[in-house]
Design an enzyme around this catalytic site. Structure first.
Site, mmCIF file in Angstrom:
data_model
loop_
_atom_site.group_PDB
_atom_site.id
_atom_site.type_symbol
_atom_site.label_atom_id
_atom_site.label_comp_id
_atom_site.label_asym_id
_atom_site.label_seq_id
_atom_site.Cartn_x
_atom_site.Cartn_y
_atom_site.Cartn_z
ATOM 1 N N GLU A 57 -1.572 -9.414 3.291
ATOM 2 C CA GLU A 57 -1.710 -9.940 4.782
ATOM 3 C C GLU A 57 -3.144 -10.086 5.369
ATOM 4 O O GLU A 57 -3.149 -11.037 6.132
ATOM 5 C CB GLU A 57 -0.942 -9.184 5.729
ATOM 6 C CG GLU A 57 -1.587 -7.803 6.146
ATOM 7 C CD GLU A 57 -1.295 -6.682 5.291
ATOM 8 O OE1 GLU A 57 -1.700 -5.594 5.526
ATOM 9 O OE2 GLU A 57 -1.017 -6.727 3.947
ATOM 10 N N CYS B 89 1.069 -1.075 -0.029
ATOM 11 C CA CYS B 89 -0.230 -0.120 -0.265
ATOM 12 C C CYS B 89 0.843 1.176 0.185
ATOM 13 O O CYS B 89 1.442 1.643 -1.074
ATOM 14 C CB CYS B 89 -1.007 -0.113 1.000
ATOM 15 S SG CYS B 89 -2.246 1.192 1.092
ATOM 16 N N HIS C 263 -3.569 -5.130 0.231
ATOM 17 C CA HIS C 263 -3.106 -5.657 1.548
ATOM 18 C C HIS C 263 -3.160 -7.096 1.486
ATOM 19 O O HIS C 263 -4.140 -7.841 2.174
ATOM 20 C CB HIS C 263 -4.001 -5.163 2.757
ATOM 21 C CG HIS C 263 -3.584 -3.729 2.973
ATOM 22 N ND1 HIS C 263 -2.593 -3.281 3.867
ATOM 23 C CD2 HIS C 263 -4.257 -2.565 2.516
ATOM 24 C CE1 HIS C 263 -2.630 -1.824 3.846
ATOM 25 N NE2 HIS C 263 -3.594 -1.382 3.197
#
Length: 542
Positions: free
Chosen positions: A516, A380, A514
């Site tokens: 994750e 990001c 993102h």
């Protein structure tokens, strides 16, 4: 018909209700049951989207674009089930819903009160949409006795009577502190916590007792006697080395058996825990170690990067290595040379963030990784800073900056004013509200065939979760690509850059999304698995 497990907490906060709920969900899933987890948050914010990450921790984003509590990340990681916006509610959201209904006249002129209107809103949230599940696990945020949590406690008390007999179980998580001067664990805090819960009309069926050492049998019997629960329902929850040991530890102590027994489900299906055993084995017996530097701006509270930390460890699980994290405040690199901090690390990760503070330090970190050929993962904001670094130092755009920091002569990164979600055009202005106005949730991206990132995914079509207002300016794409930076992924309409990479670098990838948020211990995200693999190779060179 769904059965409900309500998890409350007592004595102190931060005991791990979210982990307990997630672990119980994983254990019930391992027996073949369909499980849903939901979080009830007592704070007055409508959602955590505008809360400071140094106060609240990470904002976890769901596929459908909800900004939710970080515990939903635990739920997803432990169960593999993607959460939705209907799995988290706050007092602020409840009151907003009620006020909107009152203004529309939905209450037909009635006096709107906490009971029944607020409690009914909570009960409706808990019970709606559960027809496809065997178990619904509801975690109530905060601690018994908190004034903010009172309406939630009253609502789950009422649900104990509203639901069919035998379909609601209450689990109370408490702390049993060890007093060094006395040389013993103390039961009194748990006794008082349970008494306070009972005073609210809730009688726990199971006590899950946190402790840093074995609880003697005599103390368990004491808790059973004074807290009015069966001796077998006093479950010790001992500290463990890592959170992925928790499902196996709670199973060993009999938590899932006791929950099923409380529902009258005996004999219960046997659990299949071989995957969890393999994960725990890989964590306990790594074949190597890598050091990853996280150059961030919220490093004072690690919970601000909770999913990121876990995803890196998932990458370690995939590669059978231990991942050691070096936390570096990005502002340090605005005053000092990054080399002494980064020379010995095996990978550099620059995570998401907001605002100008620390941005130049992140740019310096990206330059160090590019020039020294150290694996770099920009997520990001970390991708945006890598692009600004390339513009300044490779594309001869010295004034390259982001409009997030103020007026820019060369707006290499700028505010998104329009983007497409589904078939609808989304719009926002710089003067609009902050809450819920970002590009949020799952969006598709098209990866360029033959790039490193498409090889990592094994596909050119992906879907990932986003949370950002600013985007790399497509007008600079040609100038940057002429200097060696490849825009390896774009939005399907070709307007928004999604991923970047350097083909001549061992591993330098930036992503606007993102990843994750979609990583699981049983299914590590391919980008994190590949990043840790590259760091493992780097560890052989340093």
């Amino acid at each position: 018909m769904a059965r409900y497990v309500f998890i409350t907490g007592g004595v102190v906060s931060s005991l791990g209700k979210g982990i307990a709920a997630a672990a119980l969900g994983a254990l019930l899933q391992a027996r073949g049951y369909r499980v849903r987890l939901r979080k009830l948050d007592p704070y007055l914010n409508v959602d955590p989207g505008t809360m400071s990450p140094t106060q609240h921790g990470e904002v976890f984003v769901t596929d459908d674009g909800a900004e939710t509590d970080l515990d939903l990340g635990h739920y997803e990681r432990f169960t593999g089930r993607s959460a939705t916006r209907t799995d988290n509610i706050t007092t602020g959201r409840i009151y907003k819903n009620i006020i909107d209904k009152e203004r529309r006249g939905d209450y037909l002129g009635a006096t709107v009160q906490v009971i029944p209107h607020v409690t009914n809103e909570i009960k409706d949230f808990v019970t709606e949409g559960n027809q496809d599940y065997d178990f619904v696990i509801c975690e109530i945020g905060g601690t018994v006795g908190d004034i903010e949590a009172m309406p939630f406690m009253e609502a789950i008390r009422q649900l104990g009577n509203d639901l069919p007999r035998g379909t609601a179980v209450y689990v109370h998580l408490t702390l049993m502190p060890y007093i060094p001067a006395a040389g013993e664990l103390k039961t009194k805090p748990t006794q008082h916590s349970v008494k306070e819960l009972q005073a609210l009309g809730i009688h726990p069926d199971i006590l899950l007792v946190r402790a840093d050492r074995e609880i003697p049998e005599a103390e368990r019997r004491k808790l059973s006697l004074f807290c009015n629960v069966r001796p077998s329902a006093v479950i010790q929850a001992l500290d463990v080395a890592n959170i992925y040991d928790v499902p196996m530890a709670y199973h060993k102590e009999g938590l899932d058996d006791e929950v099923l027994a409380a529902f009258g489900i005996e004999p219960a299906p046997k659990p299949r825990l071989d995957q969890w055993e393999e994960v725990c084995n890989r964590i306990r017996t790594p074949e190597g170690e890598v050091t990853i530097a996280i150059v961030g701006k919220y490093t004072g509270l690690k919970d601000a990067y909770k999913s990121l930390i876990e995803a890196l460890h998932h990458g370690g699980i995939a590669n059978r290595v231990k991942v050691k994290l070096e936390w570096i405040e990005s502002e340090v690199f605005e005053k000092e040379d990054p080399a002494p901090y980064l020379e010995k690390v095996h990978g550099i990760l620059v995570p998401g963030g907001f605002g100008e503070r620390g941005s130049e330090g992140k740019i310096h970190a990206a330059r160090f990784a590019r020039e020294r050929k150290v694996p770099y993962f920009g997520i990001c904001f970390g991708m945006q800073m890598a692009v600004i670094e390339a513009a300044r130092n490779l594309a001869d755009v010295p004034d390259a900056s982001s409009t997030e920091f103020g007026p820019a002569k060369e707006p290499v990164v700028g505010l998104m004013t329009e983007w497409v979600k589904g078939n609808e055009l989304q719009k926002r202005t710089a003067a609009g509200d902050l809450g819920g106005t970002m590009r949020l949730g799952a969006y598709k991206a098209a990866l360029k065939k033959g790039t490193k990132i498409s090889d990592i995914y094994g596909s050119t079509d992906i879907s990932e979760r986003h949370r950002h207002r600013y985007e790399v300016n497509i007008d600079y794409k040609d100038r940057l690509e002429s200097c060696g930076l490849v825009f390896s992924g774009m939005s399907p309409d070709g307007v928004l850059p999604e991923t970047i990479e350097y083909p001549d670098h061992p591993w330098f990838i930036g992503v606007q999304y993102h990843p994750e948020l979609k990583s699981r211990p049983l299914d590590p995200h391919p980008l994190f698995a590949s990043f840790i693999e590259a760091a493992t190779e780097q560890s052989r060179l340093v």
